[in-house]
Scaffold this active site. Structure first.
Site, mmCIF file in Angstrom:
data_model
loop_
_atom_site.group_PDB
_atom_site.id
_atom_site.type_symbol
_atom_site.label_atom_id
_atom_site.label_comp_id
_atom_site.label_asym_id
_atom_site.label_seq_id
_atom_site.Cartn_x
_atom_site.Cartn_y
_atom_site.Cartn_z
ATOM 1 N N GLU A 41 -6.119 6.514 6.628
ATOM 2 C CA GLU A 41 -6.263 5.168 6.073
ATOM 3 C C GLU A 41 -4.919 4.655 5.553
ATOM 4 O OE1 GLU A 41 -8.926 2.971 2.544
ATOM 5 O OE2 GLU A 41 -8.893 5.153 2.712
ATOM 6 N N LYS A 112 -12.151 -2.828 6.567
ATOM 7 C CA LYS A 112 -12.991 -2.062 5.643
ATOM 8 C C LYS A 112 -13.937 -2.978 4.884
ATOM 9 C CE LYS A 112 -12.463 1.592 2.118
ATOM 10 N NZ LYS A 112 -11.465 2.373 1.352
ATOM 11 N N CYS A 146 -12.937 5.390 5.197
ATOM 12 C CA CYS A 146 -13.089 6.086 3.918
ATOM 13 C C CYS A 146 -14.451 5.841 3.260
ATOM 14 C CB CYS A 146 -11.919 5.711 2.994
ATOM 15 S SG CYS A 146 -11.664 6.869 1.626
#
Length: 266
Positions: A41, A112, A146
């Site tokens: 990430e 994200k 994540c």
């Protein structure tokens, strides 16, 4: 498919150095026979750099993406990497992951959706949708980042859309060992998908990372697991026992969606 994960500390704030290091890892991944290399990430510029994040942000087709596409074409390998994506309307950047295929084409660019903690919510604009899986090397591949994988609804949504492999660049700290040890294998089992989870290593501007990158199979086995340091993990993914494992863990076929309406309520 042969998959490589690059767990790295990287060079926070130094995009050029990270791109140079990527070339060496691409060569190593290709030498191992890998078809796809997964990076962490916000790997391109660094994770724990709040004062620099806006300046480090690039467009999805910016200079770094073009360089990565050139590496992918030159070496014949796909690359998935995390980066700060410049907002198209001048707002806060997105925390994004892009998958570039072995011909240098962008197959997917995911933003994200579940930002973690005050720092991420201050720095980034949240993505507003999950992205449908894309075709790569005969596989249906989905992207999350994540914290996203810690929400069962996200992986289930990708699985119901046909995903067989979920790529998850991450930036995980040591107090969250339950994620790679328990949650990632659980997501693989309950959705009958492979989950590749690629973390940072070392310490970045005082923030320590767990390492612990792994790939979990549909039977819950972690095929490869990294310790805390720099690592290049390589593993083969096979559908050979897919039907068998779907019988052992029949969660998808035995679902009763009519009972779950409250899950999407406010």
């Amino acid at each position: 498919m042969r998959l490589a994960l690059w767990q790295t500390q990287g060079f926070p704030g130094d995009v050029a150095a990270n791109l140079q290091a990527l070339e060496a890892q691409v060569r190593a991944a290709v030498a191992s026979g890998a078809q796809l290399l997964l990076c962490p990430e916000l790997w391109l510029g660094g994770y724990n750099l709040p004062a620099q994040m806006a300046a480090l942000a690039e467009a999805a087709d910016g200079p770094a993406a073009q360089r990565i596409a050139a590496l992918a074409r030159e070496h014949g390998v796909a690359i998935c990497y995390g980066y700060a994506e410049r907002h198209e309307q001048g707002g806060k950047p997105y925390n994004s992951a892009q998958l570039i295929d072995a011909q240098g084409r962008s197959l997917a660019n995911y933003r994200k959706t579940h930002l973690f903690g005050p720092m991420e919510r201050e720095l980034f604009t949240a993505g507003d949708s999950l992205q449908a899986p894309v075709e790569f090397a005969g596989w249906r591949v989905g992207l999350l980042i994540c914290f996203d994988v810690e929400f069962p609804e996200n992986v289930r949504t990708l699985a119901l859309a046909g995903a067989e492999l979920v790529l998850v660049p991450t930036a995980l700290t040591p107090e969250y060992t339950a994620v790679p040890e328990l949650i990632v294998p659980a997501r693989a089992v309950e959705n009958q998908v492979f989950v590749a989870y690629c973390n940072h290593s070392g310490v970045e501007e005082g923030l320590a990372f767990l390492g612990g990158s792994c790939v979990a199979a549909p039977n819950g086995q972690r095929l490869v697991v990294a310790a805390g340091g720099e690592a290049l993990l390589v593993t083969d993914l096979s559908r050979a026992n897919s039907a068998q494992w779907r019988e052992v863990f029949p969660y998808l076929q035995d679902r009763r969606p009519a009972l779950y309406g409250a899950l999407t309520g406010d």
